[in-house]
Design an enzyme around this catalytic site. Sequence first.
Site, PDB file in Angstrom:
ATOM      1  N   GLU A   1       2.744   1.675  -6.380  1.00 40.92           N
ATOM      2  CA  GLU A   1       2.044   2.846  -7.134  1.00 40.92           C
ATOM      3  C   GLU A   1       2.717   4.507  -7.036  1.00 40.92           C
ATOM      4  O   GLU A   1       2.455   5.005  -7.987  1.00 40.92           O
ATOM      5  CB  GLU A   1       0.664   2.768  -7.522  1.00 40.92           C
ATOM      6  CG  GLU A   1       0.618   3.630  -5.888  1.00 40.92           C
ATOM      7  CD  GLU A   1      -0.209   3.014  -4.760  1.00 40.92           C
ATOM      8  OE1 GLU A   1       1.263   2.136  -4.308  1.00 40.92           O
ATOM      9  OE2 GLU A   1      -0.501   3.878  -3.556  1.00 40.92           O
TER      10      GLU A   1
ATOM     11  N   CYS B   1      -1.288  -1.405   0.693  1.00 41.87           N
ATOM     12  CA  CYS B   1      -1.766  -1.050   1.966  1.00 41.87           C
ATOM     13  C   CYS B   1      -2.619  -0.860   3.024  1.00 41.87           C
ATOM     14  O   CYS B   1      -3.572  -1.869   2.973  1.00 41.87           O
ATOM     15  CB  CYS B   1      -1.274   0.532   2.232  1.00 41.87           C
ATOM     16  SG  CYS B   1      -1.156   1.187   3.313  1.00 41.87           S
TER      17      CYS B   1
ATOM     18  N   HIS C   1       3.897   0.814  -0.893  1.00 38.84           N
ATOM     19  CA  HIS C   1       3.052   1.132  -2.319  1.00 38.84           C
ATOM     20  C   HIS C   1       3.927   1.311  -3.648  1.00 38.84           C
ATOM     21  O   HIS C   1       4.549   2.129  -3.845  1.00 38.84           O
ATOM     22  CB  HIS C   1       3.067   2.658  -1.994  1.00 38.84           C
ATOM     23  CG  HIS C   1       1.607   2.408  -0.852  1.00 38.84           C
ATOM     24  ND1 HIS C   1       0.635   3.395  -1.078  1.00 38.84           N
ATOM     25  CD2 HIS C   1       1.947   2.416  -0.071  1.00 38.84           C
ATOM     26  CE1 HIS C   1      -0.218   3.453  -0.032  1.00 38.84           C
ATOM     27  NE2 HIS C   1       0.863   3.265   1.057  1.00 38.84           N
TER      28      HIS C   1
END
Lengths: 81, 222
Positions: free
Chosen positions: B196, B85, B194
Amino acid sequence: MAKIVVDVMLKPEILDPQGVAVSAALPRLGFTFAKSVRQGKRFEIEVDGEPTPAQLAEVAKAAETLLANPVIETFTVRVEK
Amino acid sequence: MKIGVVTFPGTLDDRDAARAATHAGTMAISLWHNDADLKGVDAVILPGGFSYGDYLRCGAISRFAPVMEKIIDAANGGMPLLGICNGFQVLCEAHLLPGALTRNHELHFLCRDQKLEITNNQTAWTSSYSVGQEIVIPLKNGEGSFQCDDAILAALEGEGRIIARYVGKNPNGSRNKIAGITNARGNVVGLMPHPEHAIDTLTGPTADGLGFFTSVLKALVK
């Protein structure tokens, strides 16, 4: 004291969604003159005395390095009286 | 194996990135933007957020942070580097990856679970996936539209350097539905969604994102 102005614009081929949104809002307010709108950034840099060519070259270097992203943007450097 | 996670002022996702790295079996090391020291890490993650308030352009000021000078040198030497990002935006501003991320074409900030197709599993960060595999991970950004000129786009396509594409409707106007790209060497990867935030189903929509972090562990052990 003089003012050096750096204008930064998105390259014509890069979509400018903010300009499109402004362009769509104008006629809603009765302003029908705009065929299109592009939105950019303006930097005003104050320097002591009359800017020298070397100083302007340095500003252009800074514009290329930081103020504008040459991948998507163009810039102009000029002295404002 | 030690993975550095950089915190700039305004970074949001450093905790989740560190948690994902730990979950994958590596040791997460915090790196501070103002320290020109990589603390001996084997790989680096630039996490998401709004570094320096996104002032000027997303990633434009972070790119010149003291820690970035070291990271750029190390990445040019082959160290695995993942930008997620805002991290992807920093990588483009640093010219480690080509192109730029611009305002989403419909101007909305998007926050949703997004389906992606993995299109290159030869990088340091994608080897745990198979080509054509579909994954669902969160997408959350306002400036995620990948833009570049035709020559760069042709090069990215021709060299197989697009690592993931959006599946279904193009969410943000990215050219060729690009969600992530890599450099020629395959050690630097930038990804707009994302991974994560999707490493286990307790906290994420899926565990599909974990593969990015297990991939780099495999790359480092090799």
